[in-house]
Design an enzyme around this catalytic site. Structure first.
Site, mmCIF file in Angstrom:
data_model
loop_
_atom_site.group_PDB
_atom_site.id
_atom_site.type_symbol
_atom_site.label_atom_id
_atom_site.label_comp_id
_atom_site.label_asym_id
_atom_site.label_seq_id
_atom_site.Cartn_x
_atom_site.Cartn_y
_atom_site.Cartn_z
ATOM 1 N N ARG A 237 0.696 -1.276 -0.011
ATOM 2 C CA ARG A 237 -0.286 0.105 -0.342
ATOM 3 C C ARG A 237 0.613 0.987 0.293
ATOM 4 O O ARG A 237 1.808 0.943 0.534
ATOM 5 C CB ARG A 237 -0.379 0.388 1.529
ATOM 6 C CG ARG A 237 -1.553 -0.832 1.266
ATOM 7 C CD ARG A 237 -2.765 -0.785 0.045
ATOM 8 N NE ARG A 237 -4.008 -1.331 0.121
ATOM 9 C CZ ARG A 237 -4.400 -2.733 -0.761
ATOM 10 N NH1 ARG A 237 -3.105 -2.679 -1.864
ATOM 11 N NH2 ARG A 237 -5.293 -3.072 -0.381
ATOM 12 N N GLU A 266 -4.569 7.809 -4.434
ATOM 13 C CA GLU A 266 -4.961 7.106 -6.141
ATOM 14 C C GLU A 266 -6.082 7.398 -6.076
ATOM 15 O O GLU A 266 -6.869 7.507 -4.977
ATOM 16 C CB GLU A 266 -3.913 5.539 -5.227
ATOM 17 C CG GLU A 266 -2.971 5.314 -4.362
ATOM 18 C CD GLU A 266 -3.370 3.222 -4.822
ATOM 19 O OE1 GLU A 266 -4.284 3.236 -4.832
ATOM 20 O OE2 GLU A 266 -2.174 3.118 -4.499
ATOM 21 N N HIS A 285 -2.298 0.624 -9.051
ATOM 22 C CA HIS A 285 -3.214 -0.483 -8.552
ATOM 23 C C HIS A 285 -3.744 -0.945 -9.262
ATOM 24 O O HIS A 285 -4.595 -1.851 -9.007
ATOM 25 C CB HIS A 285 -3.899 0.738 -7.676
ATOM 26 C CG HIS A 285 -3.851 -0.710 -6.220
ATOM 27 N ND1 HIS A 285 -4.277 0.111 -5.120
ATOM 28 C CD2 HIS A 285 -3.634 -1.487 -6.046
ATOM 29 C CE1 HIS A 285 -4.063 -0.057 -4.085
ATOM 30 N NE2 HIS A 285 -3.741 -1.737 -4.509
#
Length: 324
Positions: A237, A266, A285
């Site tokens: 993360r 993000e 991601h």
């Protein structure tokens, strides 16, 4: 009357169809706006919530008095306040194991792409700059037989180690809260303290969940310990890394390169310096984003939600000690 279920952000169509057979389903593309009157009305009555990027805290739960279960279509669940949910008798489920192979593939791909400068050389060819022998400054580095350090030897870390050791003859180092005898036996993996792993590894893959212990665990001190030739891969993360210090380490050539599937914010900001660096490979991601894996995760989360609302115990219950 069928129980009301809220679907948040995204779910694969076959899973949505299955939900609709059992429940009165309402779909919302975002659950961040607690001023949306339609959403609030549904939330008051909802017994289940399923989807991606669901931030659940005490304030949210105050608006959902009938909620019985939240099923997140993800492995990580740091966005769920499990303690508060448990206190209120609300089940929480996630989707472990399904994406192990897919995420491991992505991490190996990032490692190879960064080491061999694949995106940069792809642009070099497409920009019609290839007019003969490529200059030495565009050479990549070998992956085979180099030392790989894995921070977080969980399920995904184990699969990464398998691919790296058996496929590329890489010696494996790992840092984990517990010993991993299977990895040690199968891949000759060696457990080290974090500092020693950082000093000895040619490639470092960070693949831990985001917790209080792992938040900002890689910062200036850790980058200073790495070899100048080290390549850093983050598939955990964004919050596990101090991104400003990663940028400084790359700008000053303190480390050689980085491959990133996650960022502090993000989608990543358009002016983030990482986007301008040729020695950084960036992904949006997508560690688990294949059609097969996303469908399997959606179906797993759906089946757990159905179990939770029909009196059965969900398979991947997080707060399982409360709901025996």
């Amino acid at each position: 009357m069928k129980p009301i279920v809220i679907v948040a952000n995204r779910i694969e169509e076959p899973a949505l169809k299955k939900l609709k057979k059992h429940f009165d389903v309402t779909f919302f593309t975002s659950m961040n706006d607690l001023n949306d009157l339609e959403f609030l009305e549904n939330l008051k009555l909802a017994e289940g919530i399923i989807g991606l990027f669901i931030d659940i805290d005490a304030e949210f739960l105050d608006l959902a008095p009938n909620l019985k279960i939240v099923s997140t279509i993800s492995v990580g669940y740091n966005h769920l306040d499990i303690e508060e949910m448990t206190k209120r008798g609300i089940m929480a489920t996630h989707t472990p194991d399904i994406l192990n192979d897919t995420v491991a593939d992505t991490m190996i791909a990032l490692m190879l792409a960064t080491a061999r400068r694949i995106p940069e050389l792809d642009r070099y060819v497409k920009n019609k700059e290839w007019n003969g022998l490529i200059p030495e400054e565009l050479y990549g580095v070998d992956v085979h037989h180099k030392t790989l350090g894995i921070i977080g030897m969980g399920r995904i870390g184990h699969v990464i180690a398998k691919r790296a050791h058996l496929g590329f003859d890489m010696p494996i180092l790992y840092h984990s809260r517990t010993n991993k005898p299977d990895a040690e036996e199968q891949f000759n993996a060696k457990k080290l303290e974090l500092d020693d792993l950082l000093k000895e590894s040619d490639f470092i893959i960070l693949i831990t969940p985001l917790t209080e212990e792992t938040s900002n665990m890689i910062g200036k001190r850790e980058f200073d310990l790495m070899k100048e030739s080290a390549i850093f891969i983050n598939g955990s993360r964004g919050g596990t890394v101090v991104e400003s210090e990663l940028i400084k380490a790359l700008e000053s050539n303190k480390i050689k390169a980085a491959g990133l599937d996650v960022f502090t914010n993000e989608p990543v900001e358009k002016d983030n310096p990482l986007l301008e660096m040729n020695h950084v490979v960036t992904l949006p991601h997508v560690g688990s984003s294949t059609l097969a894996t996303e469908l399997a995760m959606s179906m797993h989360a759906t089946n757990d939600l159905i179990k939770g609302l029909t009196g059965e115990k969900p398979v991947s219950l997080i707060n399982k000690e409360t709901f025996k």
